[in-house]
Scaffold this motif. Structure first.
Motif, PDB file in Angstrom:
ATOM      1  N   THR A  67       0.856  -1.187   0.000  1.00 34.52           N
ATOM      2  CA  THR A  67       0.000   0.000   0.000  1.00 34.52           C
ATOM      3  C   THR A  67       0.891   1.235   0.000  1.00 34.52           C
ATOM      4  OG1 THR A  67      -0.134   0.381   2.396  1.00 34.52           O
ATOM      5  CG2 THR A  67      -1.608  -1.296   1.476  1.00 34.52           C
ATOM      6  N   GLU A  68       0.297   2.407  -0.133  1.00 34.02           N
ATOM      7  CA  GLU A  68       1.072   3.645  -0.128  1.00 34.02           C
ATOM      8  C   GLU A  68       1.803   3.854   1.200  1.00 34.02           C
ATOM      9  OE1 GLU A  68      -1.486   6.848  -1.079  1.00 34.02           O
ATOM     10  OE2 GLU A  68      -1.746   6.267  -3.192  1.00 34.02           O
ATOM     11  N   LYS A  69       1.265   3.254   2.267  1.00 36.89           N
ATOM     12  CA  LYS A  69       1.869   3.441   3.590  1.00 36.89           C
ATOM     13  C   LYS A  69       2.764   2.283   4.006  1.00 36.89           C
ATOM     14  CE  LYS A  69      -1.844   6.468   5.198  1.00 36.89           C
ATOM     15  NZ  LYS A  69      -2.864   6.736   6.241  1.00 36.89           N
ATOM     16  N   GLY A  70       2.884   1.287   3.141  1.00 34.80           N
ATOM     17  CA  GLY A  70       3.733   0.148   3.455  1.00 34.80           C
ATOM     18  C   GLY A  70       3.016  -1.172   3.223  1.00 34.80           C
ATOM     19  N   GLU A  71       3.737  -2.268   3.398  1.00 33.42           N
ATOM     20  CA  GLU A  71       3.137  -3.587   3.210  1.00 33.42           C
ATOM     21  C   GLU A  71       2.203  -3.873   4.392  1.00 33.42           C
ATOM     22  OE1 GLU A  71       1.910  -7.247   3.320  1.00 33.42           O
ATOM     23  OE2 GLU A  71       3.592  -6.942   4.732  1.00 33.42           O
ATOM     24  N   LEU A  72       0.966  -4.320   4.088  1.00 34.36           N
ATOM     25  CA  LEU A  72      -0.091  -4.362   5.090  1.00 34.36           C
ATOM     26  C   LEU A  72       0.176  -5.362   6.210  1.00 34.36           C
ATOM     27  CD1 LEU A  72      -2.698  -2.774   5.459  1.00 34.36           C
ATOM     28  CD2 LEU A  72      -3.957  -4.679   4.425  1.00 34.36           C
ATOM     29  N   GLN A  73       0.684  -6.557   5.896  1.00 33.85           N
ATOM     30  CA  GLN A  73       0.961  -7.525   6.965  1.00 33.85           C
ATOM     31  C   GLN A  73       2.022  -6.982   7.922  1.00 33.85           C
ATOM     32  OE1 GLN A  73      -0.636 -10.162   7.692  1.00 33.85           O
ATOM     33  NE2 GLN A  73      -1.565 -11.018   5.857  1.00 33.85           N
ATOM     34  N   THR A  74       3.033  -6.359   7.367  1.00 38.18           N
ATOM     35  CA  THR A  74       4.104  -5.789   8.191  1.00 38.18           C
ATOM     36  C   THR A  74       3.566  -4.663   9.072  1.00 38.18           C
ATOM     37  OG1 THR A  74       5.724  -6.323   6.475  1.00 38.18           O
ATOM     38  CG2 THR A  74       6.373  -4.702   8.138  1.00 38.18           C
ATOM     39  N   LEU A  75       2.725  -3.815   8.484  1.00 37.23           N
ATOM     40  CA  LEU A  75       2.114  -2.731   9.253  1.00 37.23           C
ATOM     41  C   LEU A  75       1.247  -3.280  10.386  1.00 37.23           C
ATOM     42  CD1 LEU A  75       1.077  -0.345   6.335  1.00 37.23           C
ATOM     43  CD2 LEU A  75       2.813   0.121   8.084  1.00 37.23           C
ATOM     44  N   GLY A  76       0.517  -4.354  10.098  1.00 35.97           N
ATOM     45  CA  GLY A  76      -0.342  -4.950  11.120  1.00 35.97           C
ATOM     46  C   GLY A  76       0.450  -5.402  12.328  1.00 35.97           C
ATOM     47  N   ASP A  95     -11.711  -2.998  18.421  1.00 35.61           N
ATOM     48  CA  ASP A  95     -11.708  -1.568  18.087  1.00 35.61           C
ATOM     49  C   ASP A  95     -10.357  -1.124  17.539  1.00 35.61           C
ATOM     50  OD1 ASP A  95     -14.338  -1.200  18.776  1.00 35.61           O
ATOM     51  OD2 ASP A  95     -13.921  -0.478  20.808  1.00 35.61           O
ATOM     52  N   LYS A  96      -9.285  -1.662  18.104  1.00 31.35           N
ATOM     53  CA  LYS A  96      -7.951  -1.311  17.618  1.00 31.35           C
ATOM     54  C   LYS A  96      -7.746  -1.821  16.193  1.00 31.35           C
ATOM     55  CE  LYS A  96      -3.108  -1.213  19.055  1.00 31.35           C
ATOM     56  NZ  LYS A  96      -2.124  -1.607  20.098  1.00 31.35           N
ATOM     57  N   ILE A  97      -8.278  -2.998  15.907  1.00 32.38           N
ATOM     58  CA  ILE A  97      -8.165  -3.553  14.554  1.00 32.38           C
ATOM     59  C   ILE A  97      -8.926  -2.689  13.565  1.00 32.38           C
ATOM     60  CG2 ILE A  97      -8.850  -5.512  13.104  1.00 32.38           C
ATOM     61  CD1 ILE A  97      -8.217  -7.307  15.556  1.00 32.38           C
ATOM     62  N   VAL A  98     -10.132  -2.261  13.935  1.00 34.22           N
ATOM     63  CA  VAL A  98     -10.920  -1.401  13.046  1.00 34.22           C
ATOM     64  C   VAL A  98     -10.205  -0.075  12.807  1.00 34.22           C
ATOM     65  CG1 VAL A  98     -13.073  -0.088  12.839  1.00 34.22           C
ATOM     66  CG2 VAL A  98     -13.128  -2.471  13.594  1.00 34.22           C
ATOM     67  N   SER A  99      -9.630   0.501  13.848  1.00 33.87           N
ATOM     68  CA  SER A  99      -8.882   1.757  13.681  1.00 33.87           C
ATOM     69  C   SER A  99      -7.709   1.557  12.730  1.00 33.87           C
ATOM     70  CB  SER A  99      -8.372   2.252  15.041  1.00 33.87           C
ATOM     71  OG  SER A  99      -9.445   2.583  15.886  1.00 33.87           O
ATOM     72  N   PHE A 100      -7.030   0.423  12.840  1.00 34.14           N
ATOM     73  CA  PHE A 100      -5.921   0.119  11.934  1.00 34.14           C
ATOM     74  C   PHE A 100      -6.420   0.019  10.488  1.00 34.14           C
ATOM     75  CE2 PHE A 100      -3.890  -3.265   9.480  1.00 34.14           C
ATOM     76  CZ  PHE A 100      -2.597  -2.770   9.354  1.00 34.14           C
ATOM     77  N   LEU A 101      -7.514  -0.690  10.273  1.00 38.64           N
ATOM     78  CA  LEU A 101      -8.037  -0.853   8.918  1.00 38.64           C
ATOM     79  C   LEU A 101      -8.416   0.500   8.315  1.00 38.64           C
ATOM     80  CD1 LEU A 101     -10.274  -4.048   9.376  1.00 38.64           C
ATOM     81  CD2 LEU A 101      -8.029  -3.895   8.277  1.00 38.64           C
ATOM     82  N   ARG A 102      -9.051   1.353   9.102  1.00 36.23           N
ATOM     83  CA  ARG A 102      -9.445   2.677   8.605  1.00 36.23           C
ATOM     84  C   ARG A 102      -8.233   3.498   8.157  1.00 36.23           C
ATOM     85  NH1 ARG A 102     -13.642   4.226  13.514  1.00 36.23           N
ATOM     86  NH2 ARG A 102     -15.474   3.092  12.727  1.00 36.23           N
ATOM     87  N   GLU A 103      -7.140   3.357   8.873  1.00 29.27           N
ATOM     88  CA  GLU A 103      -5.963   4.175   8.609  1.00 29.27           C
ATOM     89  C   GLU A 103      -5.068   3.595   7.516  1.00 29.27           C
ATOM     90  OE1 GLU A 103      -3.229   7.265   8.939  1.00 29.27           O
ATOM     91  OE2 GLU A 103      -5.214   7.087   9.851  1.00 29.27           O
ATOM     92  N   TYR A 104      -4.978   2.259   7.438  1.00 28.17           N
ATOM     93  CA  TYR A 104      -3.941   1.669   6.586  1.00 28.17           C
ATOM     94  C   TYR A 104      -4.442   0.773   5.453  1.00 28.17           C
ATOM     95  CZ  TYR A 104      -0.807   3.323  10.225  1.00 28.17           C
ATOM     96  OH  TYR A 104      -0.115   4.124  11.104  1.00 28.17           O
ATOM     97  N   ALA A 105      -5.686   0.305   5.502  1.00 24.78           N
ATOM     98  CA  ALA A 105      -6.175  -0.612   4.468  1.00 24.78           C
ATOM     99  C   ALA A 105      -7.019   0.134   3.442  1.00 24.78           C
ATOM    100  CB  ALA A 105      -6.989  -1.736   5.108  1.00 24.78           C
ATOM    101  N   PRO A 106      -6.604   0.177   2.185  1.00 26.87           N
ATOM    102  CA  PRO A 106      -7.380   0.859   1.151  1.00 26.87           C
ATOM    103  C   PRO A 106      -8.804   0.294   1.057  1.00 26.87           C
ATOM    104  CG  PRO A 106      -5.187   0.315   0.335  1.00 26.87           C
ATOM    105  CD  PRO A 106      -5.334  -0.375   1.660  1.00 26.87           C
ATOM    106  N   GLY A 107      -9.767   1.190   1.006  1.00 26.36           N
ATOM    107  CA  GLY A 107     -11.166   0.803   0.897  1.00 26.36           C
ATOM    108  C   GLY A 107     -11.871   0.650   2.225  1.00 26.36           C
TER     109      GLY A 107
END
Length: 431
Positions: free
Chosen positions: A204-213, A265-277
């Protein structure tokens, strides 16, 4: 502190077969036994049939198997699907529709279903199981049966009967982590990313999603598993994670539930910030049943190993055919895939067989194992625990029970060839 209950008489009834648990293995067993002429009672502690597939809000059927009941579930689910999935056979699960389909299928087969009912104990005569004790709103009662099929996942009936088992991994008894599945709505499918394995890398534009997670959500959660659902804009998340939970202990189940729910809730916040769509996603539902991947591995008259799977072994007395999955071992000490697990690099694509002896406890009669509690190693279990394979195991158990009832023989003496004929799988050349 000890309290001694008074002896009391229980209301009792008799049937040919009792099935404990209505997950995929229990559904397969109940339908198979009933369709082959047995009177069957199916016991389920939740308010819906299906176990992890429904109350556990599982996203999809993983793996594959040559089994008529499994393929019937897929085809009849396709008839109920709506939108882009209407009339199309898909491995994506709609838990709500599947709940109703299971009720329909069991009713058609004249299976007596008891929801909101807990298995409490077994009725024993020497080393033979003669029935079960159940508890529900109506009270405590006994059910006598010629065969009890334990499809409880954890092997609760086999445990109460005194069957030998190993808890978790052979080396240290540790077990795979537990999870509560949940769904998020408000996802823009035109831009959304989906990751169906731990080894799926998503730039993604902010980095690889698994690594960010792993970096941002933090241990013990941190992997990113996102699956399409049957509903527009809705995604199923398999991302909560709790370690060191013994699914046979109520205290641990409670602790695991609390831990997983606190992660959502933390997972949802992560998805909103880092997962496209997922910028506007929100939780719309979560599973009412915590996902326990591994507990007791019972000792049968045969045991399937990881080597049997990687070598695609064809057992002489097989009752499940063309079972296929990978070594799906969730990290026992953290997030993601365990170091012993293999997904993308799993090279055996032929499928394998499961012998009847894995369903038969070594020292206990009157009882069959069905599903993830059959006799197998920790590594092998990570493969055959896949839900399609569990349906097929249940189908074989129900067929075996019907033969034993009709021919008045011990379960361990039922010929595998007769089971194969009943479940409709052709003989193969054995190794």
């Amino acid at each position: 502190m000890i309290y001694r209950e008074k002896e009391r008489e229980l209301n009792a009834k008799r049937v040919d077969v009792v099935v404990v648990g209505s997950g995929p293995a229990g559904i397969g067993a109940a339908l198979s036994a009933a369709r082959n002429g047995c009177s069957v009672i199916l016991i389920e502690q939740c308010g819906a049939l299906g176990g992890i597939a429904t109350s556990g809000m599982m996203s999809h059927w993983t793996g594959r198997v040559d089994d008529k009941i499994y393929h019937e579930i897929l085809s009849r689910s396709a008839e109920r699907n709506e939108g882009e999935h209407k009339g199309i056979i898909t491995i994506t699960i709609d838990p709500e529709k599947l709940k109703t389909l299971y009720l329909e299928m069991t009713r058609e087969a004249d299976v007596e279903v008891l929801l909101y009912t807990f298995f409490s104990d077994v009725i024993m005569e020497g080393n033979t199981v003669k029935g079960v004790i159940i508890e529900n709103k109506t009270g405590r009662s006994a059910i006598f049966a010629d065969c009890v099929i334990d499809a409880s996942g954890d092997g609760d009936a086999a445990y109460k009967a005194g069957a030998d088992f190993i808890l978790g991994r052979e080396s240290d008894n540790k077990m795979q982590p537990c999870t509560i599945m949940f769904k998020v709505g408000g996802v823009d499918y035109s831009r959304a990313v989906f990751s169906e394995t731990f080894e799926t890398l998503i730039p993604t534009e902010k980095g690889e999603l698994q690594t960010l997670g792993k970096e941002i959500i933090g241990a013990p959660a941190g992997h990113v598993l996102l699956y399409k659902s049957t509903l527009p804009g809705v995604v199923t998340c398999n991302m909560t994670n709790c370690l060191d939970i013994d699914g046979t202990k109520t205290e641990d189940l409670t602790a695991g539930t609390i831990a997983c729910r606190q992660q959502m809730d933390k997972i949802v916040s992560f998805l909103r910030e880092y997962a496209p769509g997922y910028e506007n996603c929100y939780i719309i539902s979560s599973a009412s049943l915590i996902g326990i991947r591994e507990t007791r591995h019972f000792k049968g008259i045969e045991t399937i190993t990881e080597h049997d799977i990687t070598e695609a072994r064809i057992f002489e007395n097989y009752v499940v055919k063309d079972a296929y999955f990978n070594f799906d071992i969730h990290n026992i000490s953290g997030a993601g895939l365990d170091k012993t697990g293999v997904q993308h690099k799993f090279s055996q694509d032929k499928g394998y067989t499961i012998p009847y002896g894995c369903l038969v406890p070594e020292k206990i009669d009157g009882l069959l194992l069905s599903g993830r509690n059959i006799s197998g190693t920790h590594m092998a279990h990570s493969n055959f625990r896949a839900m399609p394979i569990c349906v097929a195991i249940g189908n074989a158990a129900g067929a075996a029970a019907s033969v034993a009832v009709k021919e008045k023989c011990r379960l361990r003496d039922v010929p595998a060839k007769k089971i194969r004929q009943i479940v409709g799988i052709k003989d193969m050349e054995t190794l």
